[in-house]
Design an enzyme around this catalytic site. Structure first.
Site, mmCIF file in Angstrom:
data_model
loop_
_atom_site.group_PDB
_atom_site.id
_atom_site.type_symbol
_atom_site.label_atom_id
_atom_site.label_comp_id
_atom_site.label_asym_id
_atom_site.label_seq_id
_atom_site.Cartn_x
_atom_site.Cartn_y
_atom_site.Cartn_z
ATOM 1 N N PHE A 153 0.815 -1.225 0.000
ATOM 2 C CA PHE A 153 0.000 0.000 0.000
ATOM 3 C C PHE A 153 0.845 1.270 0.000
ATOM 4 C CE2 PHE A 153 0.866 -0.134 4.576
ATOM 5 C CZ PHE A 153 1.020 1.208 4.868
ATOM 6 N N LYS A 177 -1.175 -6.935 -9.277
ATOM 7 C CA LYS A 177 -2.132 -7.077 -8.158
ATOM 8 C C LYS A 177 -1.730 -6.014 -7.142
ATOM 9 C CE LYS A 177 -2.957 -8.300 -4.462
ATOM 10 N NZ LYS A 177 -3.378 -7.346 -3.405
ATOM 11 N N GLU A 180 -4.930 -3.804 -1.819
ATOM 12 C CA GLU A 180 -6.371 -3.572 -1.763
ATOM 13 C C GLU A 180 -6.702 -2.318 -0.960
ATOM 14 O OE1 GLU A 180 -4.489 -5.816 -0.415
ATOM 15 O OE2 GLU A 180 -5.489 -7.047 1.100
ATOM 16 N N SER A 230 5.413 -6.919 3.359
ATOM 17 C CA SER A 230 6.013 -7.216 4.667
ATOM 18 C C SER A 230 6.820 -8.517 4.593
ATOM 19 C CB SER A 230 4.904 -7.338 5.714
ATOM 20 O OG SER A 230 3.994 -8.339 5.308
ATOM 21 N N CYS A 285 9.466 1.925 3.359
ATOM 22 C CA CYS A 285 10.389 0.831 3.666
ATOM 23 C C CYS A 285 11.799 1.378 3.878
ATOM 24 C CB CYS A 285 10.406 -0.183 2.541
ATOM 25 S SG CYS A 285 11.001 0.527 1.018
ATOM 26 N N GLU A 385 9.255 -3.937 13.108
ATOM 27 C CA GLU A 385 9.001 -2.885 12.123
ATOM 28 C C GLU A 385 7.647 -2.271 12.472
ATOM 29 O OE1 GLU A 385 7.902 -3.943 8.040
ATOM 30 O OE2 GLU A 385 8.957 -2.160 7.337
#
Ligand code: NAD
Length: 500
Positions: A153, A177, A180, A230, A285, A385
């Protein structure tokens, strides 16, 4: 409150017209409103899209000339540049990051499209005339077929752009993909490929969750998977994809450290810690989440950071604030629970972002910048994290202690050193076990013609994103050894070929 709009798949250049069995909600994180209802793909639908992509690759894109491919790439580059503000607005509306930051993300993605425009040169092979008597040897790189890109995301435009232009430039068909949570920017960028002249079916976007991901990972016609997300999911994607015969690059999570030595410019270091710790609400990240300060300057550095934090404005990303909300209410609550845990574990909570004043209407998913000092390495705010605007200062006695701590961490995405000592910086770049290193640069995201990727639990697979590693990932090498008709060929010889 307006009704949520339908967000659906983009298949062969067109919005899908079917009816989804399952949907999920997309929010505006700054207001907390549900703004979209997203169709989630079934495994059957993913299968149909992959079949269509394979056909489009075989019929057109897999064999189209480099000249025609580059025309599409150059046109796409122009269209993305034309629409960059619109795409940035879509990112802010669903992710929450402030508009400037969203625009920066699109521009970094645009740079990969520019890199991919040079594909004729990047795909050039070698040629050795007369490698053996009357025999020429040359290398070529060919496309793989259909490849999948599964994205997180936090960069809905940039992360797909790390892969898609390079994969297409190399002659592959692509199924994306997106996350969402914020799919609209990805879909808007994908539409530009159709406008740029990419044949229908070569690129499709299927929205979905685990069901869609699993369908891609096991489909025999998906030849390669580029995943970003992740660490637990990256490991799963790598293991499942490779077990099904695919080439996989799975970029995972991070815990990035910034080491500040006593001779550093502390104002520069304090600015950098703020920018890298709280930019995009820490949902990067490459965010700095652990600030490793050598004890002798730690008090002064923490004071400078605290002072700067007082000037930051948190709020709706469309209002010129410094920092926006977190992506969902669930994620905000998870980050807040880390703040609770850090305080309970005895870290010094210097600035508490829970419940702070924000500039926004409605009930957005906010948590303002938070600073902990005197964090120890057994606390969850250090080990995990967090992926939120929480910066932890860990004090060390020396460079060696700082380096040891960074190298002991299971992640190895990005890191930075702040110092005015060239020798120390050079030692650090050599000794640190991390894939991307900044020297007085807190967020060392490589330019597009280098490759992006971490070490250890931050990347599963061998190949990093974009740059030459991207070109290699999306192609297969072949070496041809050729001899043209020569009446004086040597007759039968069952020995291993030797060069003469
Ligand atoms: P995520 O792992 O939750 O989701 C990533 C993708 O995996 C999404 O498309 C999602 O739909 C899919 N997914 C989620 N659960 C799944 C499951 N059980 N099975 C199969 N697929 C599943 O990650 P996120 O929250 O969207 O993104 C944040 C994470 O991504 C952070 O850990 C961050 O560090 C990481 N990230 C890494 C990089 C990098 O370059 N290393 C870049 C950006 C983000």
């Amino acid at each position: 409150m307006s009704r949520p709009s339908r967000i659906t798949h983009l298949i062969a250049g067109q919005p899908w017209e079917g009816t989804a069995e399952r949907t999920s909600e997309v929010f505006n994180p700054a207001t907390g409103e549900v703004t979209g209802r997203l169709d989630l793909a079934s495994a059957d639908l993913v299968g149909e899209v992959v079949t269509g992509a394979k056909q489009a690759w075989a019929d057109s894109w897999g064999n189209i000339s480099l000249a025609k491919r580059t025309q599409v790439l150059f046109t796409f580059r122009e269209l993305l540049n034309r629409d960059k503000e619109k795409i940035a607005a879509l990112i802010t509306a669903e992710h929450g990051k402030v508009l400037d930051d969203a625009l920066g993300e699109v521009v970094r993605g645009l740079e990969v499209a520019e890199f991919a425009c040079g594909i004729p040169s990047l795909l050039k092979g070698g040629y050795s005339e007369n490698a053996s008597t009357n025999i020429d040897v040359y290398s070529i790189r060919q496309s793989l077929g259909v490849v999948a890109v599964i994205s997180p995301f936090n960069f809905p435009a940039m992360v797909p752009l790390w892969f898609v232009p390079v994969a297409l430039a190399c002659g592959n068909a692509v199924v994306i993909k997106p996350s969402e949570k914020d799919p609209s920017a990805t879909i808007a960028v994908a539409r530009l490929w159709t406008e740029a002249g990419l044949p229908d079916g070569v690129l499709s976007v299927v929205n979905g969750d685990k069901e869609a991901v699993d369908a891609l990972l096991v489909h025999p016609d998906i030849k390669a998977v580029s995943f970003v997300g992740s660490t637990p999911i990256a490991r799963y994607v790598y293991e499942t994809g490779t077990a099904h015969g695919k080439r996989v690059q799975a970029l995972g999570g991070a815990k990035n450290h910034m080491l500040v030595l006593p001779d550093a410019d502390l104002d520069l270091a304090a600015d950098a810690a703020i920018n890298a710790g709280f930019g995009s609400a820490g949902e990067r990240c490459m965010a700095i989440s652990a600030l490793i300060a050598v004890e002798s300057i730690a008090d002064e550095l923490v004071a400078k950071i605290t002072d700067r934090m007082g000037k930051l404005r948190t709020g709706d990303g469309t209002r010129g604030c410094d920092m926006g909300p977190l992506v969902t209410g669930v994620h905000r609550d998870k980050v807040a629970s880390y703040v609770d845990a850090g305080a309970a574990a005895g870290a010094d909570l210097v600035v508490d972002g829970r419940g702070a004043q924000v500039d926004a209407d409605g009930d957005g998913f906010f948590l303002a910048p938070t600073l902990f000092d005197k964090v120890t390495t057994d606390m969850s705010i250090y080990t995990d994290e967090i992926f939120g605007p929480v910066l932890s200062v860990v004090r060390v006695a020396s460079y060696d202690d700082g380096l040891e701590l960074i190298n002991a961490n299971p992640y190895g995405n990005g890191t930075a050193i702040f110092t005015n000592d060239g020798g120390a910086a050079r030692r650090f770049q050599n000794e640190v076990e991390v894939g991307m290193v900044g020297i007085n640069v807190p967020v060392p995201v490589p330019v597009s013609y280098y490759s992006f990727g971490g070490w250890k639990n931050s990347l599963f697979g061998d190949t990093h994103a974009h740059g030459m590693e991207g070109v290699h990932f999306f192609t297969r090498g072949k070496v041809v050894t050729s001899r043209w008709l020569d009446p004086s060929h040597g007759g039968l010889n069952l020995g291993f070929p030797q060069n003469d």
